[in-house]
Design an enzyme around this catalytic site. Structure first.
Site, PDB file in Angstrom:
ATOM      1  N   MET A   1       0.804  -0.743   0.172  1.00  0.00           N
ATOM      2  CA  MET A   1      -0.060   0.110   0.138  1.00  0.00           C
ATOM      3  C   MET A   1       1.440   1.013   0.148  1.00  0.00           C
ATOM      4  O   MET A   1       1.467   2.037   1.233  1.00  0.00           O
ATOM      5  CB  MET A   1      -1.079  -0.259   1.268  1.00  0.00           C
ATOM      6  CG  MET A   1      -1.861  -0.726   1.208  1.00  0.00           C
ATOM      7  SD  MET A   1      -3.351  -0.618   0.115  1.00  0.00           S
ATOM      8  CE  MET A   1      -4.119  -2.123   0.209  1.00  0.00           C
ATOM      9  N   PRO A   2       1.769   1.487  -1.078  1.00  0.00           N
ATOM     10  CA  PRO A   2       2.203   3.162  -0.826  1.00  0.00           C
ATOM     11  C   PRO A   2       1.666   3.371  -0.574  1.00  0.00           C
ATOM     12  O   PRO A   2       0.196   4.310  -1.590  1.00  0.00           O
ATOM     13  CB  PRO A   2       2.742   2.895  -2.283  1.00  0.00           C
ATOM     14  CG  PRO A   2       2.907   1.330  -3.332  1.00  0.00           C
ATOM     15  CD  PRO A   2       1.485   0.986  -2.287  1.00  0.00           C
ATOM     16  N   HIS A   3       2.072   4.659   0.057  1.00  0.00           N
ATOM     17  CA  HIS A   3       1.554   5.892   0.085  1.00  0.00           C
ATOM     18  C   HIS A   3       2.470   7.570  -0.186  1.00  0.00           C
ATOM     19  O   HIS A   3       3.964   7.254   0.414  1.00  0.00           O
ATOM     20  CB  HIS A   3       0.676   6.408   1.309  1.00  0.00           C
ATOM     21  CG  HIS A   3       0.275   7.607   1.935  1.00  0.00           C
ATOM     22  ND1 HIS A   3      -0.843   8.067   1.006  1.00  0.00           N
ATOM     23  CD2 HIS A   3       0.737   8.810   2.580  1.00  0.00           C
ATOM     24  CE1 HIS A   3      -0.655   9.504   1.447  1.00  0.00           C
ATOM     25  NE2 HIS A   3      -0.126   9.974   2.251  1.00  0.00           N
ATOM     26  N   MET A  28       4.872   3.791  -9.922  1.00  0.00           N
ATOM     27  CA  MET A  28       4.941   3.286  -8.107  1.00  0.00           C
ATOM     28  C   MET A  28       4.548   1.840  -9.437  1.00  0.00           C
ATOM     29  O   MET A  28       4.677   0.778  -9.085  1.00  0.00           O
ATOM     30  CB  MET A  28       3.589   4.044  -7.628  1.00  0.00           C
ATOM     31  CG  MET A  28       4.234   4.484  -6.437  1.00  0.00           C
ATOM     32  SD  MET A  28       5.876   4.038  -6.198  1.00  0.00           S
ATOM     33  CE  MET A  28       5.356   3.306  -4.709  1.00  0.00           C
ATOM     34  N   SER A  40      -2.515   6.004  -2.602  1.00  0.00           N
ATOM     35  CA  SER A  40      -2.352   7.244  -2.442  1.00  0.00           C
ATOM     36  C   SER A  40      -0.909   8.311  -2.728  1.00  0.00           C
ATOM     37  O   SER A  40       0.125   7.835  -2.517  1.00  0.00           O
ATOM     38  CB  SER A  40      -3.329   7.407  -1.158  1.00  0.00           C
ATOM     39  OG  SER A  40      -2.253   6.678  -0.084  1.00  0.00           O
TER      40      SER A  40
END
Length: 77
Positions: A1-3, A28, A40
């Site tokens: 879950m890259p933020h 990404m 996100s």
């Protein structure tokens, strides 16, 4: 879950920010194989006079072990 959090000088338009978020999302996906729905992007405006205290000291100088692309400038006074 890259933020991803981008901090930059205030003044860019919302359209610029949307394009930046789209480009970062694409990077990404292409680089890490992340799915679009897992990414996100937050963009925070910072006043130039607040850059050193709010960004440079705590986020760059204070975390050098996490910096993979260092800035090429002396910190603003």
């Amino acid at each position: 879950m890259p933020h991803i959090v981008v901090k930059m000088y205030a003044g860019r338009s919302d359209a610029d920010k949307v394009r930046l978020a789209e480009a970062l999302t694409k990077a990404m996906i292409e680089t890490l194989g992340s799915s679009e729905k897992s990414i996100s992007v937050g963009i925070e405006d910072v006043k130039p006079e607040d850059w050193r205290a709010q960004v440079y000291r705590p986020e760059i100088a204070g975390k050098l072990d996490t910096i993979f692309k260092a800035p090429g400038y002396d910190p603003p006074v």
